[in-house]
Design a protein around this motif. Sequence first.
Motif, PDB file in Angstrom:
ATOM      1  N   THR A 216       0.973  -1.084   0.272  1.00 30.34           N
ATOM      2  CA  THR A 216       0.109  -0.548   0.143  1.00 30.34           C
ATOM      3  C   THR A 216       0.818   1.317  -0.317  1.00 30.34           C
ATOM      4  O   THR A 216       2.226   0.593   0.339  1.00 30.34           O
ATOM      5  CB  THR A 216      -0.753  -0.164   1.709  1.00 30.34           C
ATOM      6  N   PRO A 217       0.319   2.784  -0.096  1.00 31.00           N
ATOM      7  CA  PRO A 217       1.113   3.391  -0.083  1.00 31.00           C
ATOM      8  C   PRO A 217       1.580   3.411   1.264  1.00 31.00           C
ATOM      9  O   PRO A 217       2.453   4.283   1.564  1.00 31.00           O
ATOM     10  CB  PRO A 217      -0.080   4.540  -0.306  1.00 31.00           C
ATOM     11  N   GLY A 218       1.589   3.358   2.089  1.00 29.62           N
ATOM     12  CA  GLY A 218       1.979   3.680   3.604  1.00 29.62           C
ATOM     13  C   GLY A 218       3.176   2.129   3.617  1.00 29.62           C
ATOM     14  O   GLY A 218       3.628   2.869   4.808  1.00 29.62           O
ATOM     15  N   ALA A 219       3.079   1.162   3.204  1.00 26.68           N
ATOM     16  CA  ALA A 219       3.378   0.048   3.791  1.00 26.68           C
ATOM     17  C   ALA A 219       3.808  -1.374   2.582  1.00 26.68           C
ATOM     18  O   ALA A 219       2.829  -0.941   2.090  1.00 26.68           O
ATOM     19  CB  ALA A 219       2.932  -0.208   4.912  1.00 26.68           C
ATOM     20  N   TRP A 220       4.162  -1.963   2.655  1.00 27.84           N
ATOM     21  CA  TRP A 220       4.266  -3.459   2.159  1.00 27.84           C
ATOM     22  C   TRP A 220       5.079  -4.578   3.448  1.00 27.84           C
ATOM     23  O   TRP A 220       5.008  -4.243   4.497  1.00 27.84           O
ATOM     24  CB  TRP A 220       5.707  -2.984   1.483  1.00 27.84           C
ATOM     25  N   TRP A 221       4.429  -5.832   3.467  1.00 25.04           N
ATOM     26  CA  TRP A 221       4.887  -6.824   3.431  1.00 25.04           C
ATOM     27  C   TRP A 221       4.631  -8.321   2.915  1.00 25.04           C
ATOM     28  O   TRP A 221       4.395  -8.262   2.150  1.00 25.04           O
ATOM     29  CB  TRP A 221       3.879  -7.069   4.656  1.00 25.04           C
ATOM     30  N   PHE A 222       5.638  -9.376   3.353  1.00 25.08           N
ATOM     31  CA  PHE A 222       5.368 -10.776   3.209  1.00 25.08           C
ATOM     32  C   PHE A 222       4.481 -11.524   4.146  1.00 25.08           C
ATOM     33  O   PHE A 222       4.273 -11.154   5.064  1.00 25.08           O
ATOM     34  CB  PHE A 222       6.680 -10.899   3.022  1.00 25.08           C
ATOM     35  N   GLY A 223       3.804 -12.508   3.383  1.00 23.79           N
ATOM     36  CA  GLY A 223       2.984 -13.335   4.179  1.00 23.79           C
ATOM     37  C   GLY A 223       3.833 -14.740   3.441  1.00 23.79           C
ATOM     38  O   GLY A 223       3.893 -14.941   2.047  1.00 23.79           O
ATOM     39  N   GLY A 224       3.222 -15.524   4.269  1.00 26.90           N
ATOM     40  CA  GLY A 224       2.788 -17.389   3.727  1.00 26.90           C
ATOM     41  C   GLY A 224       3.637 -17.671   4.109  1.00 26.90           C
ATOM     42  O   GLY A 224       3.777 -18.428   5.469  1.00 26.90           O
ATOM     43  N   GLY A 225       3.044 -19.500   3.363  1.00 24.03           N
ATOM     44  CA  GLY A 225       4.511 -20.911   4.750  1.00 24.03           C
ATOM     45  C   GLY A 225       3.379 -22.395   3.554  1.00 24.03           C
ATOM     46  O   GLY A 225       2.691 -21.775   2.785  1.00 24.03           O
ATOM     47  N   SER A 226       3.693 -23.261   4.315  1.00 26.09           N
ATOM     48  CA  SER A 226       3.010 -24.314   4.397  1.00 26.09           C
ATOM     49  C   SER A 226       2.748 -25.315   5.341  1.00 26.09           C
ATOM     50  O   SER A 226       3.393 -25.590   6.387  1.00 26.09           O
ATOM     51  CB  SER A 226       3.912 -25.198   3.819  1.00 26.09           C
ATOM     52  N   ASP A 227       1.502 -25.649   5.021  1.00 24.90           N
ATOM     53  CA  ASP A 227       1.089 -27.377   6.080  1.00 24.90           C
ATOM     54  C   ASP A 227       0.053 -28.331   5.291  1.00 24.90           C
ATOM     55  O   ASP A 227      -0.101 -28.754   4.294  1.00 24.90           O
ATOM     56  CB  ASP A 227      -0.273 -26.460   7.246  1.00 24.90           C
ATOM     57  N   LEU A 228       0.862 -28.980   6.334  1.00 29.40           N
ATOM     58  CA  LEU A 228       0.149 -30.582   5.701  1.00 29.40           C
ATOM     59  C   LEU A 228      -0.667 -31.083   6.558  1.00 29.40           C
ATOM     60  O   LEU A 228      -1.092 -31.051   7.726  1.00 29.40           O
ATOM     61  CB  LEU A 228       1.064 -31.677   6.289  1.00 29.40           C
ATOM     62  N   ASN A 229      -1.690 -32.227   6.088  1.00 34.13           N
ATOM     63  CA  ASN A 229      -2.580 -32.008   6.110  1.00 34.13           C
ATOM     64  C   ASN A 229      -3.858 -33.066   6.125  1.00 34.13           C
ATOM     65  O   ASN A 229      -4.452 -34.183   4.723  1.00 34.13           O
ATOM     66  CB  ASN A 229      -4.039 -31.040   5.331  1.00 34.13           C
ATOM     67  N   PRO A 230      -2.609 -34.416   6.939  1.00 32.19           N
ATOM     68  CA  PRO A 230      -2.585 -35.648   5.720  1.00 32.19           C
ATOM     69  C   PRO A 230      -4.242 -36.193   6.808  1.00 32.19           C
ATOM     70  O   PRO A 230      -4.579 -36.089   8.122  1.00 32.19           O
ATOM     71  CB  PRO A 230      -1.772 -36.029   7.021  1.00 32.19           C
ATOM     72  N   CYS A 231      -4.739 -37.359   6.115  1.00 33.34           N
ATOM     73  CA  CYS A 231      -5.925 -37.652   6.740  1.00 33.34           C
ATOM     74  C   CYS A 231      -5.930 -38.997   7.119  1.00 33.34           C
ATOM     75  O   CYS A 231      -6.192 -39.113   8.709  1.00 33.34           O
ATOM     76  CB  CYS A 231      -7.554 -38.083   5.998  1.00 33.34           C
ATOM     77  N   LEU A 232      -4.598 -39.862   7.589  1.00 32.98           N
ATOM     78  CA  LEU A 232      -4.329 -40.638   7.485  1.00 32.98           C
ATOM     79  C   LEU A 232      -3.070 -40.296   7.871  1.00 32.98           C
ATOM     80  O   LEU A 232      -1.746 -40.265   7.311  1.00 32.98           O
ATOM     81  CB  LEU A 232      -3.719 -41.947   6.529  1.00 32.98           C
ATOM     82  N   GLU A 233      -2.340 -40.136   9.198  1.00 41.96           N
ATOM     83  CA  GLU A 233      -1.145 -39.837   9.695  1.00 41.96           C
ATOM     84  C   GLU A 233       0.290 -40.322   9.892  1.00 41.96           C
ATOM     85  O   GLU A 233      -0.282 -41.697  10.301  1.00 41.96           O
ATOM     86  CB  GLU A 233      -1.003 -38.819  10.947  1.00 41.96           C
ATOM     87  N   TYR A 234       0.804 -40.046   9.871  1.00 40.64           N
ATOM     88  CA  TYR A 234       2.477 -40.827   9.740  1.00 40.64           C
ATOM     89  C   TYR A 234       3.306 -40.201  10.508  1.00 40.64           C
ATOM     90  O   TYR A 234       3.842 -38.695  10.312  1.00 40.64           O
ATOM     91  CB  TYR A 234       3.227 -41.892   8.345  1.00 40.64           C
ATOM     92  N   ASP A 235       3.353 -40.601  11.644  1.00 36.67           N
ATOM     93  CA  ASP A 235       4.755 -39.331  12.120  1.00 36.67           C
ATOM     94  C   ASP A 235       6.080 -38.962  11.308  1.00 36.67           C
ATOM     95  O   ASP A 235       7.139 -38.074  11.700  1.00 36.67           O
ATOM     96  CB  ASP A 235       5.821 -40.454  13.569  1.00 36.67           C
ATOM     97  N   GLU A 236       6.362 -39.967  10.852  1.00 34.11           N
ATOM     98  CA  GLU A 236       7.738 -39.858   9.568  1.00 34.11           C
ATOM     99  C   GLU A 236       7.846 -38.853   8.914  1.00 34.11           C
ATOM    100  O   GLU A 236       8.314 -38.303   8.285  1.00 34.11           O
ATOM    101  CB  GLU A 236       8.490 -40.768   9.644  1.00 34.11           C
ATOM    102  N   ASP A 237       6.491 -38.869   7.981  1.00 32.86           N
ATOM    103  CA  ASP A 237       6.065 -38.053   7.363  1.00 32.86           C
ATOM    104  C   ASP A 237       6.202 -36.169   7.398  1.00 32.86           C
ATOM    105  O   ASP A 237       6.247 -35.686   7.247  1.00 32.86           O
ATOM    106  CB  ASP A 237       5.175 -37.939   7.000  1.00 32.86           C
ATOM    107  N   THR A 238       5.441 -36.200   9.097  1.00 31.31           N
ATOM    108  CA  THR A 238       5.842 -34.894   9.744  1.00 31.31           C
ATOM    109  C   THR A 238       6.623 -34.479   9.892  1.00 31.31           C
ATOM    110  O   THR A 238       7.058 -33.642  10.180  1.00 31.31           O
ATOM    111  CB  THR A 238       4.339 -34.900  11.174  1.00 31.31           C
ATOM    112  N   ALA A 239       7.991 -35.537  10.625  1.00 34.35           N
ATOM    113  CA  ALA A 239       8.795 -35.334  10.780  1.00 34.35           C
ATOM    114  C   ALA A 239       9.768 -35.052   9.438  1.00 34.35           C
ATOM    115  O   ALA A 239      11.082 -33.787   9.305  1.00 34.35           O
ATOM    116  CB  ALA A 239       9.862 -36.259  11.337  1.00 34.35           C
ATOM    117  N   HIS A 240       9.657 -35.799   8.688  1.00 37.92           N
ATOM    118  CA  HIS A 240      10.365 -34.584   7.207  1.00 37.92           C
ATOM    119  C   HIS A 240       9.592 -33.155   6.602  1.00 37.92           C
ATOM    120  O   HIS A 240      10.548 -32.762   6.294  1.00 37.92           O
ATOM    121  CB  HIS A 240      10.087 -35.982   6.717  1.00 37.92           C
ATOM    122  N   PHE A 241       8.587 -33.140   6.428  1.00 37.69           N
ATOM    123  CA  PHE A 241       8.118 -31.648   6.682  1.00 37.69           C
ATOM    124  C   PHE A 241       8.645 -30.658   7.415  1.00 37.69           C
ATOM    125  O   PHE A 241       8.873 -29.389   6.758  1.00 37.69           O
ATOM    126  CB  PHE A 241       6.177 -32.460   6.586  1.00 37.69           C
TER     127      PHE A 241
END
Length: 296
Positions: free
Chosen positions: A140-165
């Motif tokens: 905007t004329p008065g400011a700028w910023w960044f945002g974002g990220g990523s998140d994992l959404n398993p229906c069947l969870e695997y601890d090793e997958d979560t750890a890797h992510f």
Amino acid sequence: MSGEMLEEKQRAAAWFRQLRDEIVAAFEGLEDSHAAGPMSDAPAARFEVTETKRSSDDGSDAGGGLMSVMRGGRVFEKVGVNVSEVYGSLGAAAQQAMAARGVPGMESDPRFWASGISLVAHMQNPHCPAVHMNTRMFWTPGAWWFGGGSDLNPCLEYDEDTAHFHATQKAHLDPHDEALYPALKAWADEYFYVPHRNRARGVGGIFMDDRNTGDWEADFALTQDIGRAFLPAYVPLVEKRRVQDWNEADKDAQLVHRGLYAEYNLVYDRGTKFGLATGHDANAVLMSLPPLAKWT
């Protein structure tokens, strides 16, 4: 830093487009390489690309983007990878919301510019986790910023997958500041929470918003590494899980979990609210919704 920031805007928009191209190529590569396991004999899918336009009240050019959606593949049931660059003046409601967040000058000057990439993948195999990623820059004329990220959404969870992510996210954030990963992980845990269900949407990830340290180059570099972390964090999980057999109970669990995902995106997600409030293409904004879901 002040002014129109034309060069910075161009660099950010070009980076989001480059990341989009890399992800689209990688996901089509996953479709091609799925040669064994469930659905490996189905045709490999390809992205359908559509130009999107933001509507403005006075009919002037307000920007747009590309909506890329792949449906009914061997690996991906539905995945969207959108990029956008939109600008103009915010409507009254969006302007008031920005002013309430403390954006400098927003009370008197509603002009804005925003660019980013947004991705959501819903998988054929219930053992493959769904995933979300986005990064963006806002001005905007008065400011700028960044945002974002990523998140994992398993229906069947695997601890090793979560750890890797999570480990991959941490590895990309630590060179910037070792305090970043725990802070952005905690922010994701708070942001991707579904209050009316009293539970998290998935197994977390990283999230930031309103990132402006005063050093645009440093904040842009961090945003780029959040984007670079995505493919190495996610693709190995898909390659590992896409070959596993599933049964009707697994698919039922996936559809119920997708209902939770849809609830969050429609009720709480800030990006969904902003996109609809500012007149961006509704199909692109709602691309994140799953093709099928179930409520018990």
